[in-house]
Scaffold this active site. Structure first.
Site, PDB file in Angstrom:
ATOM      1  N   CYS A  86      45.610   3.937   7.044  1.00  0.00           N
ATOM      2  CA  CYS A  86      44.299   4.575   6.949  1.00  0.00           C
ATOM      3  C   CYS A  86      44.356   5.864   7.776  1.00  0.00           C
ATOM      4  O   CYS A  86      44.448   5.800   9.009  1.00  0.00           O
ATOM      5  CB  CYS A  86      43.223   3.632   7.492  1.00  0.00           C
ATOM      6  SG  CYS A  86      41.572   4.350   7.450  1.00  0.00           S
ATOM      7  N   CYS A 221      39.028  10.388   2.471  1.00  0.00           N
ATOM      8  CA  CYS A 221      40.167   9.473   2.549  1.00  0.00           C
ATOM      9  C   CYS A 221      41.372  10.289   3.037  1.00  0.00           C
ATOM     10  O   CYS A 221      41.802  11.221   2.340  1.00  0.00           O
ATOM     11  CB  CYS A 221      40.448   8.872   1.174  1.00  0.00           C
ATOM     12  SG  CYS A 221      41.848   7.753   1.142  1.00  0.00           S
TER      13      CYS A 221
END
Ligand code: API
Length: 279
Positions: A86, A221
């Site tokens: 992430c 993202c």
């Protein structure tokens, strides 16, 4: 129910609940993650990051990184599923460690993840500036296709440790609301995929939307932005080391695919709250 301390943070409005768990006492169930991420009944987030010492968990990625990294990022999507990596989240984890643990922001900070060890550096050696993450080597894995509603687009399969399908579109609004996972080839993506739609805004400047595996459409993202730049730089035949600006709904990231085949991502990380939550 027991009480856990938490920290809420975001990177370009991709938001996370961090659960400090240095001693590895709070392994989270998928149900607990879903509850934490619920934007009505819980704190609300795109994902949960448990921050645990590599010597306090038997997660294979953490065990393999002992001696190289003190900390492990245990990342979970809002649906409780596990992801390898992430990008926005690891910047927020870095901010947390630089402000709440004995981490010196003047030194590079290696962090273990299920996608390998990533090294963070803090702008000007300050705990409160932008964070740069060496996201490692991307994998370009061929051409694929994604579908949304009646439409479909060719896409580029890129791995940043987690899977991405990058589709260049004429207009980011073409796809309408990304209310469900875009159609994709299950054989190519047996564990699902993060889908990025991208338009060009200028030389080495793109804008994107993302539907994240396990979280739905998010404001940003980090790994997705890296996958977009790898696909765009290859299409542009841009010299390695070219910095791209990536505009996302939640902010802008600067991303460079280097001459030694690594992707560097630079962006903000903001801690917005901390407190106690019942789990
Ligand atoms: N928001 C994250 C990506 C999470 C990817 C996750 N949805 C997956 O299943 O791979 C980022 O900033 O990189």
């Amino acid at each position: 129910m027991s009480e856990y301390s938490f920290v809420k943070g975001h990177g370009t409005e991709n938001d996370f609940v961090l659960v400090p768990d240095a001693q590895g006492r709070h392994e989270l169930t998928p149900e607990q993650v879903v509850r934490l991420c619920d934007r009505r009944a819980g704190i609300g987030a795109d994902g949960v990051i448990r921050v645990v010492r590599t010597d306090a968990t038997d997660d294979p990625a953490a065990v393999a990184a002992r001696g190289e990294a003190t900390w492990f990022m245990d990342y979970r999507n809002a649906d409780g599923s596990v992801s390898e990596m992430c990008g926005n989240g690891i910047r927020v984890l870095g901010r947390f460690l630089a402000t709440h643990a004995d981490v010196d922001p003047r030194d590079p900070l290696p962090v273990a993840t299920r996608g390998g060890v990533k090294v963070l550096t803090f702008a000007d050696g300050r705990h409160d500036g932008d964070v740069t993450v060496d996201m490692g080597t991307p994998e370009l894995l061929g051409d694929t296709e994604i579908g949304i509603g009646e439409r479909s687009w060719p896409a580029v399969h890129v791995s940043m440790g987690n899977p991405h399908a990058v589709a260049f579109v004429d207009d980011l609004a073409d796809a309408g609301p990304l209310t469900e996972a875009p159609r994709h080839d299950a054989a190519t993506y047996p564990d699902g995929v993060n889908v990025e739609l991208v338009v060009r805004r200028g030389e080495h400047h793109v804008a994107m939307r993302v539907h994240e595996r396990g979280s739905g459409e998010t404001r940003s993202c980090g790994t997705g932005a890296c996958a977009v730049v790898v696909a765009a730089a290859r299409a542009d035949e841009a010299p390695r080391g070219t910095a791209y600006a990536v505009d996302l709904p939640g902010g802008t990231l600067s991303i460079t695919w280097t001459e030694d085949d690594r992707v560097l991502m630079t962006g903000p990380a903001v801690l917005v709250a901390e407190g106690l939550t019942a789990l």
